[in-house]
Motif scaffolding. Sequence first.
Motif, PDB file in Angstrom:
ATOM      1  N   GLN A   1       3.502 -19.358   1.491  1.00 12.62           N
ATOM      2  CA  GLN A   1       2.226 -18.638   1.599  1.00 12.62           C
ATOM      3  C   GLN A   1       1.166 -19.223   0.651  1.00 12.62           C
TER       4      GLN A   1
ATOM      5  N   GLN B   1      -3.276   1.060   5.581  1.00  9.42           N
ATOM      6  CA  GLN B   1      -2.876  -0.048   6.450  1.00  9.42           C
ATOM      7  C   GLN B   1      -2.018   0.447   7.616  1.00  9.42           C
ATOM      8  N   LEU B   2      -0.952   1.180   7.286  1.00  5.64           N
ATOM      9  CA  LEU B   2      -0.098   1.649   8.382  1.00  5.64           C
ATOM     10  C   LEU B   2      -0.600   2.946   8.998  1.00  5.64           C
TER      11      LEU B   2
ATOM     12  N   ARG C   1       9.435 -13.444  12.957  1.00  3.59           N
ATOM     13  CA  ARG C   1       8.397 -13.358  14.011  1.00  3.59           C
ATOM     14  C   ARG C   1       7.243 -14.338  13.862  1.00  3.59           C
ATOM     15  N   VAL C   2       7.239 -15.147  12.822  1.00  2.00           N
ATOM     16  CA  VAL C   2       6.035 -15.926  12.543  1.00  2.00           C
ATOM     17  C   VAL C   2       5.684 -16.915  13.651  1.00  2.00           C
TER      18      VAL C   2
ATOM     19  N   PHE D   1       9.795  -6.803   9.226  1.00  2.52           N
ATOM     20  CA  PHE D   1       8.746  -5.777   9.233  1.00  2.52           C
ATOM     21  C   PHE D   1       9.233  -4.468   9.848  1.00  2.52           C
ATOM     22  N   VAL D   2       8.462  -3.398   9.547  1.00  2.36           N
ATOM     23  CA  VAL D   2       8.782  -2.091  10.149  1.00  2.36           C
ATOM     24  C   VAL D   2       8.131  -2.100  11.533  1.00  2.36           C
TER      25      VAL D   2
ATOM     26  N   ARG E   1       9.623 -18.861   1.587  1.00  3.53           N
ATOM     27  CA  ARG E   1       8.877 -17.757   2.215  1.00  3.53           C
ATOM     28  C   ARG E   1       7.564 -17.537   1.456  1.00  3.53           C
ATOM     29  N   ASP E   2       7.627 -16.964   0.254  1.00  6.00           N
ATOM     30  CA  ASP E   2       6.371 -16.722  -0.464  1.00  6.00           C
ATOM     31  C   ASP E   2       5.725 -18.047  -0.863  1.00  6.00           C
TER      32      ASP E   2
ATOM     33  N   SER F   1       9.440 -15.543   7.034  1.00  6.88           N
ATOM     34  CA  SER F   1       9.110 -14.210   7.549  1.00  6.88           C
ATOM     35  C   SER F   1       9.514 -14.218   9.015  1.00  6.88           C
TER      36      SER F   1
ATOM     37  N   GLU G   1       6.284  -2.944  -0.906  1.00  2.87           N
ATOM     38  CA  GLU G   1       5.059  -3.737  -1.100  1.00  2.87           C
ATOM     39  C   GLU G   1       4.024  -2.933  -1.894  1.00  2.87           C
TER      40      GLU G   1
ATOM     41  N   LEU H   1      12.349 -12.201   5.464  1.00  2.44           N
ATOM     42  CA  LEU H   1      11.440 -11.051   5.358  1.00  2.44           C
ATOM     43  C   LEU H   1      11.216 -10.484   6.757  1.00  2.44           C
TER      44      LEU H   1
ATOM     45  N   LEU I   1       9.994  -5.284   4.743  1.00  2.00           N
ATOM     46  CA  LEU I   1       8.722  -5.066   4.044  1.00  2.00           C
ATOM     47  C   LEU I   1       8.204  -3.665   4.370  1.00  2.00           C
ATOM     48  N   THR I   2       8.202  -2.802   3.343  1.00  2.30           N
ATOM     49  CA  THR I   2       7.714  -1.424   3.537  1.00  2.30           C
ATOM     50  C   THR I   2       6.580  -1.186   2.551  1.00  2.30           C
ATOM     51  N   LYS I   3       5.990  -0.014   2.612  1.00  2.50           N
ATOM     52  CA  LYS I   3       4.836   0.249   1.749  1.00  2.50           C
ATOM     53  C   LYS I   3       5.256   0.967   0.465  1.00  2.50           C
TER      54      LYS I   3
END
Length: 498
Positions: free
Chosen positions: A10, A105-106, A43-44, A73-74, A6-7, A41, A136, A71, A94-96
């Motif tokens: 990236q 960002q959000l 949905r990629v 997402f919200v 995953r990472d 991640s 995050e 990974l 993955l949250t803030k």
Amino acid sequence: MDTTLRDGEQTSGVSFSAAEKLTIAQLLLEELNIDRIEIASARVSEGEFQAVKGITSWAEERGYINRIEVLSFVDGGVSIDWMKKAGAKVQNLLTKGSMNHLTHQLKKTPEQHFSEIAQIIALAKENNIETNVYLEDWSNGMRNSPEYVFQFLDFLSTQPIKRILLPDTLGVLIPSLAFEFISKIRAKYPNIHFDFHAHNDYDLSVANVMEAIKAGINGLHVTVNGMGERAGNAPLESTVAVINDYLPEVSINIKETSLYTVSKLVETFTGYRIPANKPIVGDNVFTQTAGIHADGDNKNNLYFNDLLPERFGRKRKYALGKTSGKANIEKNLQELGLKLNQEDLKLVTQRIIELGDKKETVTKEDLPYIISDVLDSHTYEEKIKIESYILVHSKGMRPSTTLCLKFGSEIIEENAQGDGQFDAFMNALSKIYKSKKLTLPKLIDYAVRIPPGSSSDALCETIITWVNNGKEFKTRGLDSDQTVAAIIATQKMLNVIA
Ligand SMILES: CC(=O)SCCNC(=O)CCNC(=O)[C@H](O)C(C)(C)COP(=O)(O)OP(=O)(O)OC[C@H]1O[C@@H](n2cnc3c(N)ncnc32)[C@H](O)[C@@H]1OP(=O)(O)O
């Protein structure tokens, strides 16, 4: 937890195929004994979906499914839906983890964010998916908005989650801060499982990992070869070595002897070259170059440390060049089963130093030639000789070669085509070897260089790495034409295996 898939993906320019992801996942879990892996991640892309599906169906069969993480997402449940279809059972949501990211960002308030997170955790539970939560930008959050971080942790401590993942997303931590922040959190929430996710922007990821362990962290995130966004993550290899050598309070089950194989495989799949000086897995890290070091190894292993190459499935090497002394040469001669008297050894050493001065690379397999050249003796006999060849390269036609090889007293001729001139040459050679029921070593690396600063008419050095019966060796050719240099290197190889 290993997040190479995953990472690590990236890393700029890196993309694994589904088959490569499955192979790496299998090696990480079964060969290395890593506890958990993060593989994508959500949905990629369609390709990523197929890759996750491939890994989850294999892991389900083996009973590993809860060690496979994705990974997410919200996003009101889009990721959960994707994971469910892909058969994944653990989300790393993955949250803030800092007010800065949340606000800019959000564009949400903490209350809105927590409420959406609670809904996703509940939805995941309904769908039989376990949740870990990434905060995050957590490390910046601890510096700039600690009250928000603790408000968030208070909220999470009431949620049905498995772990909280603390990322140093931008690699801003230094060891003292890693220790301080993690100690504070462990003291306040002693019953929650926390992972630390280091990044290497200041080259401090492993140092930060050590401090995280001292501060009582429960889990660590690493990647093979330290791959990952920007400067990468904490490298698996050095993390394992430092834990085994310096942190006896922690026990891990990772198989050190397999680290190098996995590292090389990831290098091959990604095309992302491991720097030669990268600890544990770099080409040069177990090579003694200085004459004094080689000499010291003969005297009570004075230049060894605890990082013995054999631990990692590797071997100590002794480089040949201008900083070599007699000891380097002797070590290489021993490997070739050759012996020289002190006088001849001095002459050969002198020649190698001269070659090194001209920036030429000298390999172990060059030694018989140098000895023969310097001593004008017949220590080295050329049993196989490339007598003559024609290389044809033209526009619109495949390159071809006619090759004439002297095999003892016999002369054999063959023709072949190939994708390039050297490929055509190797195909002709291979035909000759097949006709004699012999096999050629496998070519695994082909490197060409010209001395720095020289022009296009300069001498060109071709170094080829071969594998013969599982043993790797290099041969080198020098000529103003790179194909001819490669052919010289190939003739040396033929005599090495003869
Ligand atoms: C821990 C880490 O390393 S973080 C890395 C996370 N992984 C990745 O980003 C790789 C995978 N990402 C992707 O494929 C895409 O970015 C997607 C599918 C998630 C979103 O793609 P897009 O819809 O094209 O949006 P884009 O990438 O431009 O922007 C990200 C959006 O996600 C939002 N976002 C940021 N963080 C989060 C989060 N934790 N949860 C949900 N949404 C988030 C941003 O606000 C932005 O939304 P906006 O367009 O409404 O402003």
